[in-house]
Design a protein around this motif. Structure first.
Motif, short mmCIF file in Angstrom:
data_model
loop_
_atom_site.label_atom_id
_atom_site.label_comp_id
_atom_site.label_asym_id
_atom_site.label_seq_id
_atom_site.Cartn_x
_atom_site.Cartn_y
_atom_site.Cartn_z
N LEU A 121 -3.32 -74.04 -6.14
CA LEU A 121 -2.50 -72.92 -6.60
C LEU A 121 -3.36 -71.82 -7.22
CD1 LEU A 121 0.45 -74.93 -8.18
CD2 LEU A 121 0.51 -73.60 -6.07
N ARG A 122 -4.39 -72.22 -7.95
CA ARG A 122 -5.28 -71.22 -8.55
C ARG A 122 -5.97 -70.39 -7.47
NH1 ARG A 122 -10.39 -70.77 -9.02
NH2 ARG A 122 -10.73 -72.88 -8.20
N LYS A 123 -6.43 -71.06 -6.40
CA LYS A 123 -7.08 -70.33 -5.31
C LYS A 123 -6.11 -69.38 -4.61
CE LYS A 123 -10.54 -73.89 -4.32
NZ LYS A 123 -11.02 -74.89 -3.33
N SER A 124 -4.85 -69.83 -4.43
CA SER A 124 -3.84 -68.95 -3.83
C SER A 124 -3.59 -67.73 -4.70
CB SER A 124 -2.54 -69.72 -3.61
OG SER A 124 -2.73 -70.79 -2.69
N LEU A 125 -3.54 -67.96 -6.01
CA LEU A 125 -3.32 -66.85 -6.93
C LEU A 125 -4.49 -65.87 -6.89
CD1 LEU A 125 -1.58 -65.57 -9.16
CD2 LEU A 125 -2.80 -66.98 -10.81
N ASP A 126 -5.71 -66.40 -6.80
CA ASP A 126 -6.89 -65.53 -6.72
C ASP A 126 -6.86 -64.68 -5.45
OD1 ASP A 126 -7.83 -66.52 -9.11
OD2 ASP A 126 -9.19 -67.98 -8.20
N ARG A 127 -6.47 -65.29 -4.33
CA ARG A 127 -6.39 -64.52 -3.08
C ARG A 127 -5.33 -63.43 -3.17
NH1 ARG A 127 -7.16 -69.76 -0.79
NH2 ARG A 127 -4.90 -70.01 -0.54
N GLN A 128 -4.19 -63.77 -3.79
CA GLN A 128 -3.13 -62.77 -3.96
C GLN A 128 -3.60 -61.63 -4.85
OE1 GLN A 128 -1.09 -61.75 -6.65
NE2 GLN A 128 0.22 -60.50 -5.31
N ALA A 129 -4.34 -61.94 -5.90
CA ALA A 129 -4.85 -60.90 -6.81
C ALA A 129 -5.84 -59.99 -6.07
CB ALA A 129 -5.52 -61.55 -8.02
N LEU A 130 -6.69 -60.60 -5.21
CA LEU A 130 -7.63 -59.78 -4.44
C LEU A 130 -6.90 -58.84 -3.48
CD1 LEU A 130 -10.44 -62.38 -3.61
CD2 LEU A 130 -10.59 -60.41 -5.15
N ARG A 131 -5.83 -59.35 -2.83
CA ARG A 131 -5.06 -58.48 -1.93
C ARG A 131 -4.41 -57.34 -2.70
NH1 ARG A 131 -3.47 -63.56 0.21
NH2 ARG A 131 -1.44 -63.39 -0.84
N HIS A 132 -3.91 -57.67 -3.91
CA HIS A 132 -3.27 -56.64 -4.74
C HIS A 132 -4.28 -55.56 -5.13
CE1 HIS A 132 -0.47 -54.91 -7.61
NE2 HIS A 132 -1.39 -55.02 -8.57
N GLU A 133 -5.47 -55.97 -5.55
CA GLU A 133 -6.51 -55.00 -5.90
C GLU A 133 -6.92 -54.17 -4.68
OE1 GLU A 133 -9.67 -57.17 -7.65
OE2 GLU A 133 -8.55 -57.71 -9.47
N SER A 134 -6.99 -54.84 -3.52
CA SER A 134 -7.35 -54.12 -2.29
C SER A 134 -6.31 -53.05 -1.96
CB SER A 134 -7.50 -55.10 -1.13
OG SER A 134 -7.79 -54.44 0.07
N ARG A 135 -5.02 -53.37 -2.12
CA ARG A 135 -3.97 -52.38 -1.84
C ARG A 135 -4.05 -51.21 -2.82
NH1 ARG A 135 -0.91 -57.02 -1.33
NH2 ARG A 135 0.02 -56.69 -3.38
N ILE A 136 -4.34 -51.52 -4.08
CA ILE A 136 -4.47 -50.44 -5.07
C ILE A 136 -5.63 -49.52 -4.71
CG2 ILE A 136 -5.04 -49.95 -7.48
CD1 ILE A 136 -3.50 -52.43 -8.27
#
Length: 241
Positions: A110-125
């Motif tokens: 779950l931590r790895k999934s959250l990290d990937r989601q955070a990276l995608r969010h930063e990429s969109r920003i």
């Protein structure tokens, strides 16, 4: 035996708490993914989510809450890892070892999934920021190009005005020269008539020579006037260009 039974009971309580945190964390990740792909998905999320998630409407707040719960799970795993080692029964000890390892593996996933989601969010920003910067630069370049076109149009208009002024000056010079030519012809005719009259009345040769000199002088004056006009027109043309 009492210590082992007490340790097993505490393990069961910690394990139940860890399972609750796992369920809540999975729900939080599901909501984050829904928010990521659909702006309106957060309003239709399941009402069974915990109150902490219900209050976290903002993606950043929701992500922080999920990460905090993962930390809680990992803390519970560390406590359960200490407890299962104290169970005297080898069978029970092996069973709890596998359960604790499974919970720890799920928390890490779950931590790895959250990290990937955070990276995608930063990429969109970052992509949104890059698009904004690109549009601002494009608008700035458009303004610069428009200014260049305006300056070129003004220069072209100035050149056209100068050309028009040059044509008018040339036409004026031609008209002046034409007038001088007409006047010279009239003067010649008048002088011829005067000479004929003077010859008829028998004037002296000195008077005739004087008239001829005056004729030559007038002729050079006419030529000088025409040359002056040509020079003025030429200098005006050079000044414009």
């Amino acid at each position: 035996m009492e210590g082992g039974e007490g340790g097993g009971a505490l393990l069961s309580e910690l394990y139940k708490s860890a399972q609750k945190f796992l369920i809540r964390t999975k729900e939080g990740l599901t909501r984050l993914e829904a928010i990521e792909f659909s702006s309106g998905a957060s309003s239709s999320a399941s009402s069974s989510a915990s109150s902490s998630f219900a209050l976290a409407g903002d993606p950043m707040e929701l992500s922080t809450a999920v990460r905090r719960d993962i930390g809680q799970i990992q803390s519970l795993c560390a406590e359960m890892d200490r407890l299962w080692r104290s169970i005297p029964s080898p069978g029970q000890r092996g069973l709890w070892k596998r359960k604790v390892e499974q919970v720890a593996e799920e928390a890490d996933s779950l931590r790895k999934s959250l990290d990937r989601q955070a990276l995608r969010h930063e990429s969109r920003i970052q992509e949104a920021k890059d698009r904004k910067d690109l549009l601002e630069r494009a608008n700035g370049d458009s303004d610069h190009v428009l200014r260049i076109f305006d300056e070129e149009a003004q220069a072209m208009q100035s050149a056209q005005n100068s050309s028009k002024m040059l044509e008018e000056a040339y036409a004026t010079g031609v008209a002046v020269l034409s007038k001088y030519s007409e006047q010279r012809d009239r003067i010649k005719r008048a002088q011829r008539k005067a000479l004929d009259i003077l010859n008829t009345v028998g004037l002296s040769n000195s008077l005739l020579k004087l008239i001829e000199r005056r004729h030559r002088t007038d002729k050079w004056i006419a030529y000088g006037g025409m040359l002056s006009v040509i020079v003025v027109v030429f200098m005006f043309w050079k000044w414009i260009h």
